[in-house]
Design a protein around this motif. Structure first.
Motif, mmCIF file in Angstrom:
data_model
loop_
_atom_site.group_PDB
_atom_site.id
_atom_site.type_symbol
_atom_site.label_atom_id
_atom_site.label_comp_id
_atom_site.label_asym_id
_atom_site.label_seq_id
_atom_site.Cartn_x
_atom_site.Cartn_y
_atom_site.Cartn_z
ATOM 1 N N CYS A 133 0.821 -1.282 0.139
ATOM 2 C CA CYS A 133 0.076 -0.044 -0.193
ATOM 3 C C CYS A 133 0.910 1.327 0.042
ATOM 4 C CB CYS A 133 -0.675 0.358 1.237
ATOM 5 S SG CYS A 133 -1.517 -1.327 1.748
ATOM 6 N N GLY A 134 1.950 1.217 0.339
ATOM 7 C CA GLY A 134 3.011 2.338 0.315
ATOM 8 C C GLY A 134 2.751 3.067 1.519
ATOM 9 N N SER A 135 2.068 2.344 2.473
ATOM 10 C CA SER A 135 1.783 3.202 3.843
ATOM 11 C C SER A 135 1.552 2.012 4.926
ATOM 12 C CB SER A 135 0.543 3.977 3.600
ATOM 13 O OG SER A 135 0.050 4.404 4.846
ATOM 14 N N ALA A 136 1.889 2.187 6.191
ATOM 15 C CA ALA A 136 1.608 1.400 7.186
ATOM 16 C C ALA A 136 1.333 2.128 8.638
ATOM 17 C CB ALA A 136 2.565 0.445 7.565
ATOM 18 N N GLU A 137 0.584 1.949 9.428
ATOM 19 C CA GLU A 137 0.196 2.349 10.622
ATOM 20 C C GLU A 137 0.000 1.410 11.878
ATOM 21 O OE1 GLU A 137 -2.632 5.589 10.764
ATOM 22 O OE2 GLU A 137 -3.122 5.254 12.817
ATOM 23 N N LEU A 138 0.934 1.223 12.701
ATOM 24 C CA LEU A 138 1.012 0.269 13.239
ATOM 25 C C LEU A 138 1.239 0.683 15.006
ATOM 26 C CD1 LEU A 138 3.828 -2.030 11.649
ATOM 27 C CD2 LEU A 138 1.359 -1.876 11.328
ATOM 28 N N ALA A 139 0.801 -0.393 15.761
ATOM 29 C CA ALA A 139 1.040 -0.020 17.123
ATOM 30 C C ALA A 139 2.243 -0.901 17.679
ATOM 31 C CB ALA A 139 -0.317 -0.313 18.232
ATOM 32 N N ALA A 140 2.911 -0.829 18.636
ATOM 33 C CA ALA A 140 4.284 -1.601 19.120
ATOM 34 C C ALA A 140 3.707 -3.121 19.018
ATOM 35 C CB ALA A 140 4.518 -1.181 20.763
ATOM 36 N N GLY B 5 1.863 9.417 19.398
ATOM 37 C CA GLY B 5 1.651 8.933 20.470
ATOM 38 C C GLY B 5 1.838 7.670 20.510
ATOM 39 N N GLU B 6 1.252 6.465 20.540
ATOM 40 C CA GLU B 6 1.662 4.888 20.590
ATOM 41 C C GLU B 6 1.782 4.401 19.364
ATOM 42 O OE1 GLU B 6 2.658 5.492 24.251
ATOM 43 O OE2 GLU B 6 2.657 3.325 23.879
ATOM 44 N N ARG B 7 1.276 5.424 18.117
ATOM 45 C CA ARG B 7 1.080 4.721 16.966
ATOM 46 C C ARG B 7 2.427 4.958 15.981
ATOM 47 N NH1 ARG B 7 -2.251 1.222 16.108
ATOM 48 N NH2 ARG B 7 -3.100 1.876 13.935
ATOM 49 N N LEU B 8 3.024 4.285 15.471
ATOM 50 C CA LEU B 8 4.110 4.190 14.231
ATOM 51 C C LEU B 8 3.457 4.331 12.964
ATOM 52 C CD1 LEU B 8 7.199 3.761 13.502
ATOM 53 C CD2 LEU B 8 6.860 1.626 13.279
ATOM 54 N N LEU B 9 3.743 5.425 12.202
ATOM 55 C CA LEU B 9 3.328 5.732 11.032
ATOM 56 C C LEU B 9 4.411 5.562 9.979
ATOM 57 C CD1 LEU B 9 1.610 7.456 13.120
ATOM 58 C CD2 LEU B 9 0.095 8.250 10.902
ATOM 59 N N CYS B 10 4.419 5.184 8.869
ATOM 60 C CA CYS B 10 5.413 4.884 7.925
ATOM 61 C C CYS B 10 4.705 4.997 6.634
ATOM 62 C CB CYS B 10 6.041 3.358 8.044
ATOM 63 S SG CYS B 10 7.762 3.307 7.313
ATOM 64 N N ARG B 11 5.583 6.050 5.742
ATOM 65 C CA ARG B 11 5.022 6.034 4.309
ATOM 66 C C ARG B 11 6.238 5.700 3.253
ATOM 67 N NH1 ARG B 11 1.058 6.147 6.814
ATOM 68 N NH2 ARG B 11 -0.523 7.702 7.080
ATOM 69 N N ALA B 12 5.871 5.146 2.285
ATOM 70 C CA ALA B 12 6.806 4.541 1.085
ATOM 71 C C ALA B 12 7.594 5.802 0.639
ATOM 72 C CB ALA B 12 6.166 3.753 0.394
ATOM 73 N N GLY B 13 6.813 7.016 0.221
ATOM 74 C CA GLY B 13 7.380 7.959 -0.609
ATOM 75 C C GLY B 13 8.032 7.313 -1.809
ATOM 76 N N THR B 14 9.298 7.890 -2.128
ATOM 77 C CA THR B 14 9.905 7.103 -3.411
ATOM 78 C C THR B 14 10.980 6.188 -2.929
ATOM 79 O OG1 THR B 14 9.814 9.414 -4.559
ATOM 80 C CG2 THR B 14 11.312 7.690 -5.495
ATOM 81 N N MET B 15 10.694 5.020 -2.807
ATOM 82 C CA MET B 15 11.503 3.701 -2.262
ATOM 83 C C MET B 15 12.327 3.507 -3.591
ATOM 84 S SD MET B 15 9.360 2.019 0.559
ATOM 85 C CE MET B 15 10.567 1.238 1.429
ATOM 86 N N ALA B 16 13.748 2.881 -3.221
ATOM 87 C CA ALA B 16 14.595 2.360 -4.344
ATOM 88 C C ALA B 16 15.428 1.458 -3.494
ATOM 89 C CB ALA B 16 15.384 3.507 -4.992
#
Ligand code: EPZ
Length: 419
Positions: free
Chosen positions: A105-112, A141-152
């Motif tokens: 999805c190019g994106s992830a939002e996770l807890a620990a 807060g307790e959430r980790l958010l990650c976005r792919a952006g331009t990955m290579a």
């Protein structure tokens, strides 16, 4: 709450069939989220952590269900990229959905992530790999958010051969254009199983069983069938059980070549181990010899997951055994519990010295993590009266009905409601 009641003091004998590997099935199930198709994962163990993986996949919009010994995942309908704490906290492997969702999805939002309490268990290497591949991450807060952006794709040199970070880097690299090389990768056989699964689904990954994995990203992935390897740690657990109790077992489906450090230690302790009919036959004397100093190391060294079961096996050995735990900073909690059985174990930080005793006394024991629980069962099987092991929810996370398997080889172990 439930507990095991165990009347020990007798040898074990008979045959047991080894189930599919927890630590292989879990990364493979997370990887299914990358694949917009149906995967049939056969020989999946019926354990709580697999149930958690199915719940996470279903939460994400996938169809995931059990059919006999297989789990099927149709991830075509994946429609969200967040995993709530109630699911993330169930196991350590939930962190692998970071890589799978970044690729899908190019994106992830996770807890620990959750998992056994063995020490700090950071995920800095997982996040370092994501960042090195071009993703960005932050916490709210307790959430980790990650976005792919331009990955290579790029070269990733892991600071330490982390199993989970290697697996997450693999899953992230699938979605990165170009070549990714993961150097100082963990070499555990479960990672090779994940690589073989990914290749069977169309990924271009090579280098399994070595410390350098190479991924050609953006290969089109498709569904398919895969058979999970047998569980090395379930094998080690049964080997340590018969070693501690004496007797003879046939472990059907075991692959001794995947746990040579364990079989070497047990051979040094006086066990006779022979390949037989697609499995492994193990015979143990009534009392072991000390196997010498046991130092846990990344594969192919002595596996940290077998440290507790082996310590339990040698508490009655005719001599002294030293243990050094180098992987996790808090993975000797079973020593204190085994001492309640009458074992003579002295702990010095990450080291423990076990002096074999002749007699154990039954008592109540409390499991604090998965392999600690297995160790306490092995210890109780050597005490002649009835012991109780509580906290068996930990055991259920990673062993498919351990009590039934042990009963099948002569153990007197029953499940009771905890008073
Ligand atoms: C996997 O855990 C296994 N779990 C563990 O099995 C196993 O003990 C461990 O590998 C080591 O073999 C699964 O596969 C589900 P690591 P993982 O990352 O991936 C440090 C069991 O009983 N580290 O190889 O969490 C970490 O703190 C379980 O089945 C970082 O510093 O282990 C540890 O000291 C228990 N930063 C060392 O590396 C990171 O980002 C090894 O951990 C990641 C890890």
């Amino acid at each position: 709450m439930e507990a095991y009641e165990i009347r020990g003091g007798r040898p074990l004998s008979g045959a047991v069939t080894i189930h599919g590997a927890k630590n292989s099935a879990l990364p493979i199930l997370a990887a299914c989220a990358c694949i917009s198709g149906t995967c049939r994962i056969d020989n999946c163990p019926d354990i709580a952590d697999v149930d958690t993986a199915i719940a996470i996949l279903s939460h994400l919009g996938c169809r995931a269900w059990r059919e006999g010994r297989a789990v099927l995942v149709d991830a075509a309908g994946l429609c969200r990229c967040d995993v709530p704490q109630v699911l993330m906290g169930g196991m350590r492997s939930s962190v692998l959905f970071l890589g799978a969702l970044l690729t899908r999805c190019g994106s992830a939002e996770l807890a620990a992530p959750g998992g056994c309490s063995l020490g700090c268990r950071p995920i800095d290497l997982h996040l370092w790999a994501a960042e090195a591949l071009g993703a960005s991450w932050w916490c709210e807060g307790e959430r980790l958010l990650c976005r792919a952006g331009t990955m290579a794709g790029c070269r990733l040199e892991l600071r330490c051969p982390s199993v989970g970070a290697t697996e997450n880097a693999l899953l992230m690299a699938l979605g990165c254009p170009g070549t990714t090389v993961i150097a100082n990768a963990a070499r555990e056989p479960e990672i090779a199983d994940l690589v073989r699964f990914l290749r069977a689904m169309g990924a271009r990954v090579t280098g399994e069983d070595t410390a350098e994995l190479t991924v050609e990203g953006c290969a089109p992935l498709h569904g398919g069938d895969y058979l999970v390897m047998p569980d090395r740690m379930e094998t080690a657990t049964y080997l340590c059980a018969v070693a501690g109790c004496g007797g003879e077992l046939l472990l059907r489906g075991a692959r001794p070549e995947t746990l040579e450090a364990v079989t070497d230690a047990l051979s040094r302790a006086g066990c006779r181990l022979e390949r037989e009919a697609g499995g492994l036959r193990a015979a143990a004397p009534p009392r072991l010899q000390p196997p010498g100093c046991v130092i846990t190391r990344p594969y192919p060294g002595f596996p940290t997951d077998a440290q507790a079961p082996l310590m339990a096996a040698v508490i009655r050995a005719g001599g002294t055994t030293g243990f050094v735990e180098t992987i996790f900073e808090n993975r000797l909690r079973h020593a204190e519990q085994l001492c309640r059985l009458g074992a003579d174990i002295t702990q010095y930080g990450a080291r423990a010295v076990v002096r074999g005793v002749r007699q154990l006394r039954s008592t109540e024991l409390c499991a604090t993590d998965l392999r600690c629980g297995a160790a306490l069962v092995i210890g109780a099987l050597q005490a002649e009266e009835v012991s109780r092991v509580t906290g068996i929810g930990h055991i259920r996370r990673g062993y498919e009905d351990l009590a039934a398997g042990l009963r099948g080889i002569g153990a007197d172990i029953a499940l009771t409601a905890e008073a």
